[in-house]
Design a protein around this motif. Sequence first.
Motif, PDB file in Angstrom:
ATOM      1  N   LEU A  36       4.365   7.445   2.582  1.00  0.00           N
ATOM      2  CA  LEU A  36       3.935   6.477   1.570  1.00  0.00           C
ATOM      3  C   LEU A  36       2.645   5.775   1.976  1.00  0.00           C
ATOM      4  CD1 LEU A  36       7.311   4.809   0.486  1.00  0.00           C
ATOM      5  CD2 LEU A  36       5.787   6.200  -0.932  1.00  0.00           C
ATOM      6  N   ALA A  37       2.525   5.433   3.253  1.00  0.00           N
ATOM      7  CA  ALA A  37       1.307   4.767   3.742  1.00  0.00           C
ATOM      8  C   ALA A  37       0.111   5.708   3.632  1.00  0.00           C
ATOM      9  CB  ALA A  37       1.502   4.302   5.179  1.00  0.00           C
ATOM     10  N   ALA A  38       0.307   6.982   3.977  1.00  0.00           N
ATOM     11  CA  ALA A  38      -0.792   7.953   3.875  1.00  0.00           C
ATOM     12  C   ALA A  38      -1.212   8.133   2.424  1.00  0.00           C
ATOM     13  CB  ALA A  38      -0.361   9.287   4.484  1.00  0.00           C
ATOM     14  N   GLU A  39      -0.240   8.183   1.531  1.00  0.00           N
ATOM     15  CA  GLU A  39      -0.528   8.316   0.096  1.00  0.00           C
ATOM     16  C   GLU A  39      -1.303   7.101  -0.411  1.00  0.00           C
ATOM     17  OE1 GLU A  39       2.203   8.231  -3.827  1.00  0.00           O
ATOM     18  OE2 GLU A  39       2.772   9.751  -2.340  1.00  0.00           O
ATOM     19  N   ALA A  40      -0.907   5.930   0.035  1.00  0.00           N
ATOM     20  CA  ALA A  40      -1.608   4.712  -0.377  1.00  0.00           C
ATOM     21  C   ALA A  40      -3.047   4.715   0.128  1.00  0.00           C
ATOM     22  CB  ALA A  40      -0.866   3.476   0.132  1.00  0.00           C
ATOM     23  N   GLN A  41      -3.282   5.207   1.342  1.00  0.00           N
ATOM     24  CA  GLN A  41      -4.641   5.297   1.880  1.00  0.00           C
ATOM     25  C   GLN A  41      -5.475   6.282   1.069  1.00  0.00           C
ATOM     26  OE1 GLN A  41      -4.021   6.249   6.026  1.00  0.00           O
ATOM     27  NE2 GLN A  41      -4.283   4.112   6.637  1.00  0.00           N
ATOM     28  N   GLU A  42      -4.888   7.419   0.697  1.00  0.00           N
ATOM     29  CA  GLU A  42      -5.608   8.410  -0.112  1.00  0.00           C
ATOM     30  C   GLU A  42      -5.956   7.830  -1.475  1.00  0.00           C
ATOM     31  OE1 GLU A  42      -3.214  11.933  -0.264  1.00  0.00           O
ATOM     32  OE2 GLU A  42      -3.394  12.292   1.885  1.00  0.00           O
ATOM     33  N   GLU A  43      -5.018   7.109  -2.078  1.00  0.00           N
ATOM     34  CA  GLU A  43      -5.278   6.487  -3.380  1.00  0.00           C
ATOM     35  C   GLU A  43      -6.376   5.438  -3.268  1.00  0.00           C
ATOM     36  OE1 GLU A  43      -1.608   5.027  -5.003  1.00  0.00           O
ATOM     37  OE2 GLU A  43      -0.748   7.032  -5.132  1.00  0.00           O
ATOM     38  N   ALA A  44      -6.376   4.670  -2.197  1.00  0.00           N
ATOM     39  CA  ALA A  44      -7.410   3.654  -1.993  1.00  0.00           C
ATOM     40  C   ALA A  44      -8.775   4.317  -1.818  1.00  0.00           C
ATOM     41  CB  ALA A  44      -7.080   2.785  -0.780  1.00  0.00           C
ATOM     42  N   ALA A  45      -8.823   5.417  -1.065  1.00  0.00           N
ATOM     43  CA  ALA A  45     -10.082   6.134  -0.875  1.00  0.00           C
ATOM     44  C   ALA A  45     -10.572   6.707  -2.199  1.00  0.00           C
ATOM     45  CB  ALA A  45      -9.914   7.248   0.156  1.00  0.00           C
ATOM     46  N   ALA A  46      -9.675   7.290  -2.970  1.00  0.00           N
ATOM     47  CA  ALA A  46     -10.055   7.838  -4.274  1.00  0.00           C
ATOM     48  C   ALA A  46     -10.552   6.732  -5.198  1.00  0.00           C
ATOM     49  CB  ALA A  46      -8.869   8.575  -4.909  1.00  0.00           C
ATOM     50  N   SER A  47      -9.906   5.597  -5.139  1.00  0.00           N
ATOM     51  CA  SER A  47     -10.314   4.460  -5.962  1.00  0.00           C
ATOM     52  C   SER A  47     -11.716   3.991  -5.580  1.00  0.00           C
ATOM     53  CB  SER A  47      -9.306   3.321  -5.796  1.00  0.00           C
ATOM     54  OG  SER A  47      -9.692   2.213  -6.546  1.00  0.00           O
ATOM     55  N   ARG A  48     -12.009   3.949  -4.269  1.00  0.00           N
ATOM     56  CA  ARG A  48     -13.354   3.565  -3.810  1.00  0.00           C
ATOM     57  C   ARG A  48     -14.397   4.561  -4.313  1.00  0.00           C
ATOM     58  NH1 ARG A  48     -10.549   2.358   0.820  1.00  0.00           N
ATOM     59  NH2 ARG A  48     -11.131   4.307   1.823  1.00  0.00           N
ATOM     60  N   ILE A  49     -14.082   5.845  -4.259  1.00  0.00           N
ATOM     61  CA  ILE A  49     -15.016   6.877  -4.723  1.00  0.00           C
ATOM     62  C   ILE A  49     -15.284   6.717  -6.213  1.00  0.00           C
ATOM     63  CG2 ILE A  49     -15.259   9.362  -5.138  1.00  0.00           C
ATOM     64  CD1 ILE A  49     -13.728   9.735  -2.446  1.00  0.00           C
ATOM     65  N   VAL A  50     -14.233   6.478  -6.978  1.00  0.00           N
ATOM     66  CA  VAL A  50     -14.396   6.295  -8.424  1.00  0.00           C
ATOM     67  C   VAL A  50     -15.241   5.056  -8.705  1.00  0.00           C
ATOM     68  CG1 VAL A  50     -13.163   5.746 -10.565  1.00  0.00           C
ATOM     69  CG2 VAL A  50     -12.319   7.562  -9.070  1.00  0.00           C
ATOM     70  N   ARG A  51     -14.950   3.950  -8.030  1.00  0.00           N
ATOM     71  CA  ARG A  51     -15.744   2.724  -8.234  1.00  0.00           C
ATOM     72  C   ARG A  51     -17.212   2.956  -7.892  1.00  0.00           C
ATOM     73  NH1 ARG A  51     -11.443   0.302  -5.671  1.00  0.00           N
ATOM     74  NH2 ARG A  51     -12.697  -0.128  -3.820  1.00  0.00           N
ATOM     75  N   HIS A  52     -17.462   3.638  -6.774  1.00  0.00           N
ATOM     76  CA  HIS A  52     -18.836   3.931  -6.355  1.00  0.00           C
ATOM     77  C   HIS A  52     -19.540   4.792  -7.409  1.00  0.00           C
ATOM     78  CE1 HIS A  52     -22.235   4.991  -3.808  1.00  0.00           C
ATOM     79  NE2 HIS A  52     -22.016   6.238  -4.142  1.00  0.00           N
ATOM     80  N   SER A  53     -18.874   5.814  -7.889  1.00  0.00           N
ATOM     81  CA  SER A  53     -19.470   6.706  -8.893  1.00  0.00           C
ATOM     82  C   SER A  53     -19.718   5.977 -10.207  1.00  0.00           C
ATOM     83  CB  SER A  53     -18.580   7.927  -9.136  1.00  0.00           C
ATOM     84  OG  SER A  53     -18.547   8.722  -7.977  1.00  0.00           O
ATOM     85  N   MET A  54     -18.779   5.142 -10.620  1.00  0.00           N
ATOM     86  CA  MET A  54     -18.959   4.394 -11.873  1.00  0.00           C
ATOM     87  C   MET A  54     -20.143   3.432 -11.757  1.00  0.00           C
ATOM     88  SD  MET A  54     -16.832   5.686 -13.914  1.00  0.00           S
ATOM     89  CE  MET A  54     -16.878   4.567 -15.275  1.00  0.00           C
ATOM     90  N   ARG A  55     -20.279   2.782 -10.610  1.00  0.00           N
ATOM     91  CA  ARG A  55     -21.410   1.876 -10.394  1.00  0.00           C
ATOM     92  C   ARG A  55     -22.726   2.661 -10.415  1.00  0.00           C
ATOM     93  NH1 ARG A  55     -19.512  -0.735  -6.383  1.00  0.00           N
ATOM     94  NH2 ARG A  55     -20.251   0.631  -4.742  1.00  0.00           N
ATOM     95  N   ALA A  56     -22.742   3.822  -9.769  1.00  0.00           N
ATOM     96  CA  ALA A  56     -23.957   4.651  -9.751  1.00  0.00           C
ATOM     97  C   ALA A  56     -24.309   5.125 -11.158  1.00  0.00           C
ATOM     98  CB  ALA A  56     -23.765   5.842  -8.814  1.00  0.00           C
ATOM     99  N   LEU A  57     -23.309   5.432 -11.968  1.00  0.00           N
ATOM    100  CA  LEU A  57     -23.561   5.827 -13.360  1.00  0.00           C
ATOM    101  C   LEU A  57     -24.162   4.670 -14.141  1.00  0.00           C
ATOM    102  CD1 LEU A  57     -20.359   7.899 -14.161  1.00  0.00           C
ATOM    103  CD2 LEU A  57     -22.710   8.745 -14.190  1.00  0.00           C
ATOM    104  N   ARG A  58     -23.567   3.472 -13.994  1.00  0.00           N
ATOM    105  CA  ARG A  58     -24.079   2.293 -14.704  1.00  0.00           C
ATOM    106  C   ARG A  58     -25.517   1.972 -14.298  1.00  0.00           C
ATOM    107  NH1 ARG A  58     -19.049   0.305 -13.457  1.00  0.00           N
ATOM    108  NH2 ARG A  58     -19.879  -0.936 -11.744  1.00  0.00           N
TER     109      ARG A  58
END
Length: 136
Positions: A36-58
């Motif tokens: 569960l902890a590893a899954e949460a870390q992967e989700e957090a990393a994916a969330s950071r990537i999405v936020r970074h990409s959305m900011r770069a798009l904007r």
Amino acid sequence: MAKAGTAKSNVQFIHTPGGGDLAVLPRDEYDRLVALAAEAQEEAAASRIVRHSMRALREGREIVLPKAVADRLADGENAVRVIREWRNMVQGELAVAVGISQNYLSEIETGRRKGPAELQKKLARALGVPMDVLIE
């Protein structure tokens, strides 16, 4: 009997002489928590990537290209021509927008000329793409 949504736990708590508490739990429960902890870390990393990409798009540092456009670029077609056509611009429009002749633009699109860096910046701005999209 455990309530719905709760699991019976076999955790034991041990109080150490130093005043700390230790939890002892079955191996399968430990493994489940680690997963569960590893899954949460992967989700957090994916969330950071999405936020970074959305900011770069904007901010206009990245664009989303249709697959057909990306395929043409990947196949080595001239990026200026591909993006111009995707933007539904004719050569004359783009040439006027960047202050060059249509003939000069044609030579850029056929690869006979590259143009200076300043012209590449103007082309990128006129086409609404980051400059690195146009650089081979």
